[in-house]
Design an enzyme around this catalytic site. Sequence first.
Site, PDB file in Angstrom:
ATOM      1  N   HIS A  18       2.829  -2.514 -14.763  1.00  0.00           N
ATOM      2  CA  HIS A  18       1.379  -2.273 -14.738  1.00  0.00           C
ATOM      3  C   HIS A  18       0.659  -3.358 -15.531  1.00  0.00           C
ATOM      4  O   HIS A  18      -0.383  -3.873 -15.096  1.00  0.00           O
ATOM      5  CB  HIS A  18       1.040  -0.902 -15.331  1.00  0.00           C
ATOM      6  CG  HIS A  18       1.575   0.244 -14.554  1.00  0.00           C
ATOM      7  ND1 HIS A  18       2.312   1.255 -15.138  1.00  0.00           N
ATOM      8  CD2 HIS A  18       1.489   0.565 -13.239  1.00  0.00           C
ATOM      9  CE1 HIS A  18       2.641   2.142 -14.216  1.00  0.00           C
ATOM     10  NE2 HIS A  18       2.161   1.742 -13.047  1.00  0.00           N
ATOM     11  N   LYS A  42       0.365  16.438  -8.678  1.00  0.00           N
ATOM     12  CA  LYS A  42       1.441  15.994  -9.565  1.00  0.00           C
ATOM     13  C   LYS A  42       1.234  16.523 -10.979  1.00  0.00           C
ATOM     14  O   LYS A  42       0.122  16.520 -11.492  1.00  0.00           O
ATOM     15  CB  LYS A  42       1.487  14.465  -9.637  1.00  0.00           C
ATOM     16  CG  LYS A  42       1.904  13.798  -8.364  1.00  0.00           C
ATOM     17  CD  LYS A  42       1.985  12.292  -8.580  1.00  0.00           C
ATOM     18  CE  LYS A  42       2.419  11.564  -7.332  1.00  0.00           C
ATOM     19  NZ  LYS A  42       2.446  10.104  -7.547  1.00  0.00           N
ATOM     20  N   ARG A  93       5.452  -4.027  -4.874  1.00  0.00           N
ATOM     21  CA  ARG A  93       6.834  -4.389  -5.172  1.00  0.00           C
ATOM     22  C   ARG A  93       7.613  -4.735  -3.915  1.00  0.00           C
ATOM     23  O   ARG A  93       8.551  -5.512  -3.950  1.00  0.00           O
ATOM     24  CB  ARG A  93       7.541  -3.232  -5.890  1.00  0.00           C
ATOM     25  CG  ARG A  93       6.996  -2.958  -7.284  1.00  0.00           C
ATOM     26  CD  ARG A  93       7.574  -1.690  -7.838  1.00  0.00           C
ATOM     27  NE  ARG A  93       7.078  -0.575  -7.013  1.00  0.00           N
ATOM     28  CZ  ARG A  93       7.161   0.689  -7.357  1.00  0.00           C
ATOM     29  NH1 ARG A  93       7.742   1.043  -8.468  1.00  0.00           N
ATOM     30  NH2 ARG A  93       6.676   1.626  -6.567  1.00  0.00           N
ATOM     31  N   SER A 129       7.199   3.711 -13.251  1.00  0.00           N
ATOM     32  CA  SER A 129       7.049   4.860 -14.155  1.00  0.00           C
ATOM     33  C   SER A 129       8.176   5.858 -13.936  1.00  0.00           C
ATOM     34  O   SER A 129       8.712   6.417 -14.892  1.00  0.00           O
ATOM     35  CB  SER A 129       5.700   5.539 -13.936  1.00  0.00           C
ATOM     36  OG  SER A 129       4.642   4.695 -14.305  1.00  0.00           O
TER      37      SER A 129
END
Length: 161
Positions: A18, A42, A93, A129
């Site tokens: 991040h 979540k 990514r 994460s």
Amino acid sequence: MEKKAVYPGSFDPFTNGHMDIVRKASAIFDRVYIVMAVNSEKRRAFDCRRMQEAMERALADSGIRNCEVSIYDGLIAEYTKHHGIGYMVRGLRNNMDYNYEENIAEVNKLIDPSLEYVYFRADNVAVSSSMVKELRHYGQDVSSYVPPAIAALLADGNTER
């Protein structure tokens, strides 16, 4: 005219990946709003307010001065409209990230048609994460995957929600 961007995410926790995206965005935009988005679907592993404070320390420690960290529980495209932000920053990514982000972008463009997306290639493609939480769950040292201010927060036993 000031070029403003938003970089939303759960940041649960905020990682070196991040931070790489924030560094890249802060070099291009006059102001970057790092928005810890609260997703009703979540459950967070770490307290929002404490993570926000640690993120602010991490930015200060890195000498990044044109970013602001906030917590928001609505639609990000509404946030951009309300704050006059023209750009959404996202880190990629791999191609799966790209496909996911493009689907979200379509929805956000329906809400805020003027919103433009800027993708940055992630340098730390293995860092996420989820990975940090998993390693931490099994007692592994995760300090090399997060900024020092975040590592200090994670070392504190009262970080969980």
